[in-house]
Enzyme design. Structure first.
Site, mmCIF file in Angstrom:
data_model
loop_
_atom_site.group_PDB
_atom_site.id
_atom_site.type_symbol
_atom_site.label_atom_id
_atom_site.label_comp_id
_atom_site.label_asym_id
_atom_site.label_seq_id
_atom_site.Cartn_x
_atom_site.Cartn_y
_atom_site.Cartn_z
ATOM 1 N N ASN A 1 28.084 55.979 23.459
ATOM 2 C CA ASN A 1 27.106 54.894 23.456
ATOM 3 C C ASN A 1 27.644 53.835 22.498
ATOM 4 O O ASN A 1 27.656 54.030 21.280
ATOM 5 C CB ASN A 1 25.738 55.401 22.992
ATOM 6 C CG ASN A 1 24.696 54.291 22.922
ATOM 7 O OD1 ASN A 1 24.987 53.155 22.556
ATOM 8 N ND2 ASN A 1 23.463 54.622 23.256
ATOM 9 N N GLU B 1 24.773 51.929 27.014
ATOM 10 C CA GLU B 1 24.147 50.824 26.277
ATOM 11 C C GLU B 1 25.103 49.630 26.170
ATOM 12 O O GLU B 1 25.401 49.119 25.097
ATOM 13 C CB GLU B 1 23.662 51.273 24.895
ATOM 14 C CG GLU B 1 22.509 50.424 24.393
ATOM 15 C CD GLU B 1 21.821 50.954 23.148
ATOM 16 O OE1 GLU B 1 20.902 50.246 22.692
ATOM 17 O OE2 GLU B 1 22.173 52.037 22.645
ATOM 18 N N ASP C 1 24.277 59.503 26.529
ATOM 19 C CA ASP C 1 23.275 59.515 25.471
ATOM 20 C C ASP C 1 21.996 60.067 26.097
ATOM 21 O O ASP C 1 21.301 59.364 26.811
ATOM 22 C CB ASP C 1 23.073 58.101 24.926
ATOM 23 C CG ASP C 1 21.992 58.034 23.868
ATOM 24 O OD1 ASP C 1 21.400 59.078 23.537
ATOM 25 O OD2 ASP C 1 21.726 56.922 23.361
ATOM 26 N N ASN D 1 19.438 61.153 24.374
ATOM 27 C CA ASN D 1 18.297 60.882 23.502
ATOM 28 C C ASN D 1 17.424 62.125 23.304
ATOM 29 O O ASN D 1 16.208 62.046 23.232
ATOM 30 C CB ASN D 1 17.462 59.713 24.038
ATOM 31 C CG ASN D 1 17.919 58.375 23.452
ATOM 32 O OD1 ASN D 1 18.128 58.261 22.245
ATOM 33 N ND2 ASN D 1 18.089 57.386 24.304
ATOM 34 N N ASP E 1 24.020 62.972 21.906
ATOM 35 C CA ASP E 1 24.991 62.597 22.938
ATOM 36 C C ASP E 1 25.689 63.872 23.400
ATOM 37 O O ASP E 1 26.199 64.641 22.578
ATOM 38 C CB ASP E 1 26.012 61.607 22.389
ATOM 39 C CG ASP E 1 25.350 60.372 21.806
ATOM 40 O OD1 ASP E 1 25.197 59.387 22.539
ATOM 41 O OD2 ASP E 1 24.954 60.412 20.620
ATOM 42 N N ASP F 1 26.110 52.904 16.301
ATOM 43 C CA ASP F 1 25.447 53.976 15.550
ATOM 44 C C ASP F 1 25.702 55.345 16.174
ATOM 45 O O ASP F 1 25.227 56.360 15.655
ATOM 46 C CB ASP F 1 23.944 53.710 15.399
ATOM 47 C CG ASP F 1 23.264 53.258 16.677
ATOM 48 O OD1 ASP F 1 23.952 53.045 17.691
ATOM 49 O OD2 ASP F 1 22.026 53.087 16.664
ATOM 50 N N HIS F 2 26.461 55.391 17.279
ATOM 51 C CA HIS F 2 26.838 56.644 17.930
ATOM 52 C C HIS F 2 28.341 56.879 17.788
ATOM 53 O O HIS F 2 29.128 55.929 17.693
ATOM 54 C CB HIS F 2 26.517 56.603 19.423
ATOM 55 C CG HIS F 2 25.071 56.499 19.743
ATOM 56 N ND1 HIS F 2 24.331 57.551 20.239
ATOM 57 C CD2 HIS F 2 24.205 55.450 19.656
ATOM 58 C CE1 HIS F 2 23.086 57.165 20.437
ATOM 59 N NE2 HIS F 2 22.986 55.887 20.101
#
Length: 256
Positions: A7, A34, A146, A148, A217, A246-247
């Site tokens: 991501n 994303e 991802d 989530n 992930d 941030d991933h």
């Protein structure tokens, strides 16, 4: 074959980071989530210059998924085929070489019980049905993205803080386990038992430096792909870069 899911949290913002990592690691297949851009705004040329074929399912400002492959990309499916009413760009699937791959960006859900959470659970239900159908193919399948969802308390830096919150709620975890019960294996867990490794860290409050992360992930492998698994892991190093997503990238290697 090295397959990576990442991501990138805006491909145009992270492009220098992404191209540097691809140059250093040379994965064969990359599943991106994303993207936050329309197809025409995707940096296709820059990635083709690195030797990748590109398939993109973009959306303005939000969402967006893509597949990059050093082999030709064939039999492309844009969006979950059993969820045609979903207008968000969250799923793309294709065949690369001898493997069917998909990049999936499951909705965040925002808050347990919210309309966004209801949509997330509906998406997971449709994904379950489609992944069940994929098992009828005589193909190795890798479904990366991802999700989530932190599947267990071992996937959270502090299970007490996250108890029953979105990403860790019982219905979400049950939906993830239902995917595994179809016959898919969580690749990282096959090689890395115990707490972590995490794949996401909040930008706030020094979460990355304190390793206050979550493992959300995942690479899910069909039985034929599981039989070919050589290794897998999480590369946290890019999370420390300037203007990082941030991933972190999650990778596996298959003997194909």
């Amino acid at each position: 074959m090295k397959i990576v899911t990442w991501n990138v949290n805006s491909i145009r913002v992270r492009l220098p980071n992404v191209t540097r990592w691809l140059n250093n690691h040379q994965p064969d297949v990359v599943l991106l989530q994303e993207l936050k851009c329309l197809n025409e705004a995707f940096p296709r040329q820059e990635l083709e210059d690195l030797g990748y074929n590109v398939a993109v399912h973009g959306q303005k400002t939000y969402n967006g998924v893509a597949i990059l492959s050093k082999s030709p990309i064939e039999d492309i499916t844009y969006g979950l085929p059993n969820f045609s009413e979903d207008l968000q760009a969250r799923y793309i699937e294709a065949v690369v070489g001898k493997v069917r791959v998909a990049s999936v960006y499951i909705p965040n859900g925002q808050e347990v019980g919210s309309p966004a959470y209801v949509y997330k659970m509906a998406f997971l239900g449709k994904l379950h049905s489609h992944l069940q159908h994929l098992l009828t193919y005589d193909e190795a399948c890798v479904i990366g993205g991802d999700y989530n969802i932190a599947p267990t308390d071992q996937d959270v830096y502090d299970a007490g803080v996250w108890a029953d919150k979105v990403l860790c709620s019982k219905p979400e975890r049950k939906a993830f386990q239902a995917l595994c019960h179809l016959g898919y294996q969580d690749a990282v867990r096959l090689r890395h038992p115990g707490v972590g490794p995490f794949t996401w860290w909040d930008y706030r409050a020094g979460a990355f430096l304190a390793n206050k992360g979550l493992r959300i992930d995942h690479l899910l492998l069909s039985p034929l792909a599981t039989d070919r698994l050589q290794d897998c892991g999480v590369d946290a190093a890019p999370r420390a870069d300037e203007k990082a997503s941030d991933h972190a990238p999650v990778w596996c290697t298959l003997n194909v």
